[in-house]
Design a protein around this motif. Structure first.
Motif, PDB file in Angstrom:
ATOM      1  N   ALA A  55     -13.431  -6.387   3.207  1.00  0.00           N
ATOM      2  CA  ALA A  55     -13.150  -7.326   2.118  1.00  0.00           C
ATOM      3  C   ALA A  55     -11.733  -7.152   1.587  1.00  0.00           C
ATOM      4  O   ALA A  55     -11.024  -8.139   1.313  1.00  0.00           O
ATOM      5  CB  ALA A  55     -14.162  -7.130   0.987  1.00  0.00           C
ATOM      6  N   GLU A  56     -11.304  -5.908   1.456  1.00  0.00           N
ATOM      7  CA  GLU A  56      -9.946  -5.646   0.974  1.00  0.00           C
ATOM      8  C   GLU A  56      -8.907  -6.130   1.979  1.00  0.00           C
ATOM      9  O   GLU A  56      -7.874  -6.695   1.601  1.00  0.00           O
ATOM     10  CB  GLU A  56      -9.766  -4.160   0.702  1.00  0.00           C
TER      11      GLU A  56
ATOM     12  N   PRO B 296      -3.969 -10.711   2.340  1.00  0.00           N
ATOM     13  CA  PRO B 296      -3.143 -11.890   2.630  1.00  0.00           C
ATOM     14  C   PRO B 296      -3.452 -13.067   1.709  1.00  0.00           C
ATOM     15  O   PRO B 296      -2.564 -13.874   1.405  1.00  0.00           O
ATOM     16  CB  PRO B 296      -3.490 -12.209   4.091  1.00  0.00           C
ATOM     17  N   LEU B 297      -4.711 -13.165   1.262  1.00  0.00           N
ATOM     18  CA  LEU B 297      -5.079 -14.260   0.364  1.00  0.00           C
ATOM     19  C   LEU B 297      -4.375 -14.132  -0.988  1.00  0.00           C
ATOM     20  O   LEU B 297      -4.111 -15.133  -1.663  1.00  0.00           O
ATOM     21  CB  LEU B 297      -6.597 -14.289   0.156  1.00  0.00           C
ATOM     22  N   LEU B 298      -4.089 -12.890  -1.363  1.00  0.00           N
ATOM     23  CA  LEU B 298      -3.383 -12.649  -2.626  1.00  0.00           C
ATOM     24  C   LEU B 298      -1.870 -12.737  -2.468  1.00  0.00           C
ATOM     25  O   LEU B 298      -1.125 -12.542  -3.424  1.00  0.00           O
ATOM     26  CB  LEU B 298      -3.758 -11.262  -3.156  1.00  0.00           C
ATOM     27  N   GLY B 299      -1.433 -13.052  -1.252  1.00  0.00           N
ATOM     28  CA  GLY B 299      -0.004 -13.197  -1.005  1.00  0.00           C
ATOM     29  C   GLY B 299       0.731 -11.887  -0.875  1.00  0.00           C
ATOM     30  O   GLY B 299       1.964 -11.843  -1.011  1.00  0.00           O
ATOM     31  N   ILE B 300      -0.005 -10.800  -0.609  1.00  0.00           N
ATOM     32  CA  ILE B 300       0.614  -9.477  -0.479  1.00  0.00           C
ATOM     33  C   ILE B 300       1.016  -9.250   0.969  1.00  0.00           C
ATOM     34  O   ILE B 300       0.201  -9.377   1.877  1.00  0.00           O
ATOM     35  CB  ILE B 300      -0.351  -8.368  -0.937  1.00  0.00           C
TER      36      ILE B 300
END
Length: 270
Positions: A45-46, A51-55
């Motif tokens: 999950a992490e 990538p979804l958080l733009g990190i």
């Protein structure tokens, strides 16, 4: 160590005493499976969330990478411990010597958590060193050491106070609390319902070593697991193996930090 005489007339050694486990094998098996599954799913999950958080990992500074690792370990620890305590709390009231974290009487001769942590740590250093020597003499090769698995953290160690603090927090606090609660506090204790305590120590130590997924380090991790198990059986206090584990891990980090600082000073002087 205080040795009592049991009602049957035999010697009652603290490290031989079993726990009064209130659950059956189904609960022990399903809880162990749930812990492993929550560990894997949390990691997946992490990985998906980053990538979804733009990190972008490659663009992070060393401090940010260390902070991300600390956050990852914190979430994993919370999830796995949540599974264990969520299931075992349904068996309340639990015996007093289960999941016990007691700061009192640290130097008590029989059950002092700090006294036996020091004894266990010294014993671990000596026995693991002898194990390494024996393996080297037997195979003719230098055995892997637990420090080898930490070498990949060298770029983060000592780069700043923030990154070093995060890594000490991971290896010296979060990881020991998680692993000792799972492998000693739950798994080893559960096994004593069906097998003698020394056998449960050996089984849990083997599973502990295998779970690290570093075959070359199995002998050292197995020996460390045995010492952690017997120290817990002696004091019935999880602070004992947690303290040994914490100093073992953080000691490696501090040594690597020291070596890196020395290396940098030599480079500057030259």
């Amino acid at each position: 160590m205080r040795i009592r005489v049991s009602q049957e007339g035999g010697l009652d050694w603290p490290i031989l005493k079993r726990w009064d486990v209130p659950w059956q094998w189904q609960t022990a098996s399903l809880t162990s499976f749930a812990c492993g599954l929550s560990f894997v799913l949390t990691g997946l999950a992490e990985t998906a969330a980053i990538p979804l958080l733009g990190i972008k990992i490659e663009e992070l500074s060393l401090d940010e990478k260390a902070e991300l690792l600390f956050l990852d370990q914190s979430i994993t620890t919370a999830m796995v411990l949540g599974v264990i305590y969520g299931i075992t709390n349904t068996f309340q009231p639990l015996p007093e010597d289960m999941f016990r974290y007691d700061l009192r009487e640290p130097f008590n001769l029989q059950k002092g958590w700090l006294l036996w942590a020091v004894i266990g740590l010294v014993g671990a250093l000596l026995v693991i060193a002898l194990t390494g020597v024996a393996m080297s003499a037997f195979s003719g090769e230098t055995p892997h050491r637990e420090t080898d698995s930490l070498v990949r953290l060298l770029p983060l160690i000592g780069s700043s106070s923030i990154s070093t603090a995060c890594l000490v927090g991971i290896t010296g606090v979060l990881a020991p609390i998680l692993e000792e609660t799972v492998f000693r506090g739950f798994f080893m204790v559960s096994l004593t319902k069906w097998v003698p305590t020394p056998i449960s120590v050996l089984i849990s130590a083997a599973v502990f070593a295998i779970a690290h997924l570093t075959p070359g380090e199995f002998p050292q991790l197995f020996v460390l697991g045995i010492i952690l198990g017997f120290s817990y059986a002696q004091t019935r206090n999880l602070l004992t193996p947690i303290t040994i584990h914490a100093f073992w891990n953080s000691g490696v980090i501090l040594i690597l930090t020291f070596l890196q600082v020395v290396t940098l000073l030599l480079v500057v002087e030259s």
